[in-house]
Design a protein around this motif. Structure first.
Motif, mmCIF file in Angstrom:
data_model
loop_
_atom_site.group_PDB
_atom_site.id
_atom_site.type_symbol
_atom_site.label_atom_id
_atom_site.label_comp_id
_atom_site.label_asym_id
_atom_site.label_seq_id
_atom_site.Cartn_x
_atom_site.Cartn_y
_atom_site.Cartn_z
ATOM 1 N N PRO A 1 0.809 -1.224 0.000
ATOM 2 C CA PRO A 1 0.000 0.000 0.000
ATOM 3 C C PRO A 1 0.842 1.273 0.000
ATOM 4 N N LYS A 2 1.984 1.248 0.687
ATOM 5 C CA LYS A 2 2.848 2.433 0.737
ATOM 6 C C LYS A 2 3.383 2.788 -0.653
ATOM 7 N N GLY B 1 0.578 3.892 -2.919
ATOM 8 C CA GLY B 1 0.176 5.233 -2.514
ATOM 9 C C GLY B 1 1.116 6.299 -3.038
ATOM 10 N N GLU B 2 2.417 6.030 -3.003
ATOM 11 C CA GLU B 2 3.401 6.988 -3.519
ATOM 12 C C GLU B 2 3.271 7.138 -5.038
ATOM 13 N N ALA C 1 0.179 9.213 -5.616
ATOM 14 C CA ALA C 1 0.410 10.595 -5.175
ATOM 15 C C ALA C 1 1.271 11.380 -6.146
ATOM 16 N N ALA D 1 -6.055 0.321 -6.538
ATOM 17 C CA ALA D 1 -5.544 1.592 -6.004
ATOM 18 C C ALA D 1 -6.617 2.671 -6.116
#
Length: 88
Positions: free
Chosen positions: A4-5, A8-9, A12, A22
């Motif tokens: 997830p990290k 997420g990046e 973003a 996502a």
């Protein structure tokens, strides 16, 4: 890569997500929004049994893919070149 990290990046920073689950901020990037929400209706995905490019095809495939970055080429020529790379 699929944590997830990391996903997420990617989201973003406006990168195309690597998985369909996502969550995409439609205001982050118009291209990201299109790729995430409209691509499935606009393209046909290639289903392949291979997870890698055979060694005897790699150079031909690289040369064929490079025409996508050559001025004056269209999608028909690019697809024909890519298909031709696999023909003996």
């Amino acid at each position: 890569m699929f944590s997830p990290k990391v996903i997420g990046e990617q989201v973003a920073t406006g990168m195309i997500p690597t998985v369909k689950s996502a969550q995409v901020d439609p205001n982050a990037s118009p291209l990201l929004e299109q790729a995430s929400n409209q691509l499935d209706q606009r393209v046909t995905y290639l289903n392949t049994n291979d997870i890698s490019v055979p060694g005897n095809v790699q150079q031909k495939l690289i040369r064929s893919a490079s025409i996508a970055y050559t001025p004056g080429q269209d999608s028909t020529k690019i697809c024909q070149a890519l298909e031709g790379a696999y023909k003996q």
